[in-house]
Enzyme design. Structure first.
Site, PDB file in Angstrom:
ATOM      1  N   PRO A  34       0.669  -1.424  -0.069  1.00 43.64           N
ATOM      2  CA  PRO A  34       0.508   0.374  -0.268  1.00 43.64           C
ATOM      3  C   PRO A  34       1.073   1.083  -0.277  1.00 43.64           C
ATOM      4  O   PRO A  34       1.961   0.859   0.876  1.00 43.64           O
ATOM      5  CB  PRO A  34      -0.769   0.260   1.038  1.00 43.64           C
ATOM      6  N   ARG A  43      15.576  -0.226  -7.153  1.00 43.62           N
ATOM      7  CA  ARG A  43      14.012  -0.703  -7.049  1.00 43.62           C
ATOM      8  C   ARG A  43      14.292  -0.015  -9.045  1.00 43.62           C
ATOM      9  O   ARG A  43      14.683   0.848  -9.377  1.00 43.62           O
ATOM     10  CB  ARG A  43      13.412   0.887  -7.043  1.00 43.62           C
TER      11      ARG A  43
END
Ligand SMILES: [Zn+2]
Length: 274
Positions: free
Chosen positions: A2, A263
């Site tokens: 989330p 990432r």
């Protein structure tokens, strides 16, 4: 995982689902979900989870508050700090424990379940007046509710760190994760690899608008009774994130995927030159 918009939607759902209700019972299925503090480590679990949650029973909840990706939920003068971790969410149900259901809060008309498959999420009990400090501890201003102006951003983000990597630093501003940092930089037309100290005044100004715009867009796109996580296989509502080799919605150039600090970052090589 989330990000801020999902947590904001979770906050609105908890408010809506519990409005005017009184907590009747706590269904404790996984005591390790109750932690000494807002922690993502099950090893920080308290020894007496049931005893800690018991004082909430018989009380009416106030609307939850949010800072970044943390939630606070007051029941009178006792408050619940909530960290969703990687897979935590709140769902509506009944007395039957749902899959990965950790803690159920039984109100008059509904049971609200904290479910969390990976168990990084957790709850903690605090006096209500300590909740705001608990939520903001170690974190910068909320990227949606307290957006920074351009000059403020330039003051916060200094040095040679790449802007995309810096935006993920929650101690500077809080609430931007991997998806929305990439999207905000696309909106602002800034290359994610640009060093913080190389951004112009105009770029900081554009970024100061792009960050809350992007977060508000995501909240508006997902608000409702169900949260559609992009990683759960729903339609991809984003401009560049997860769209490698597809066309940029602004200029039709091919979107690229690069790696920064381990990432994935997505960008349009044409819109995000500088
Ligand atoms: Zn483009």
């Amino acid at each position: 995982m989330p990000e801020l918009p999902e947590v904001e939607i979770c906050r609105r759902q908890l408010r809506r689902w519990s409005q005017g209700a009184v907590l009747r019972e706590v269904l404790l299925c996984d005591p390790a979900a109750v932690r000494k503090t807002l922690s993502t480590r099950p090893s920080d679990a308290v020894e007496d989870a049931a005893k800690r949650l018991a004082p909430l029973v018989g009380r009416a909840p106030q609307p939850p508050i949010r800072h970044g990706k943390r939630l606070g939920w007051a029941f009178g003068d006792i408050g619940l700090g909530i960290h969703l971790g990687m897979t935590g969410q709140w769902i509506r149900g009944d007395n039957e424990q749902p899959r990965s259901g950790r803690v159920g809060l039984r109100f008059d008309h509904v049971v609200l379940w904290f479910v969390d498959q990976r168990r990084f999420g957790g709850l903690t009990i605090r006096p209500t007046n300590e909740l705001p400090d608990l939520l903001s501890s170690g974190h910068g201003p909320d990227a949606l509710d307290a957006p920074c102006a351009g000059p403020q951003l330039a003051e916060i983000f200094t040095g040679r760190r790449a802007i995309k990597v810096a935006l993920l630093d929650q101690s500077k501003i809080t609430g931007l994760g991997n998806i929305h940092a990439a999207e905000a930089l696309w909106r602002a037309g800034i290359h994610p690899g640009l060093a913080c100290n190389a951004l112009s005044t105009d770029q900081w100004r554009r970024l100061s608008k792009a960050i809350p715009d992007q977060l508000q867009f995501a909240v508006d796109a997902q608000d409702g009774d169900e949260i559609a996580y992009i990683t759960a296989g729903g339609p991809n509502p984003f401009a560049v994130y997860g769209r490698e080799n597809k066309e940029c919605p602004k200029c039709n150039a091919e979107i690229q995927k690069i790696s920064q600090s381990g990432r994935s970052t997505f960008l349009c090589p044409s819109c995000q030159r500088g």
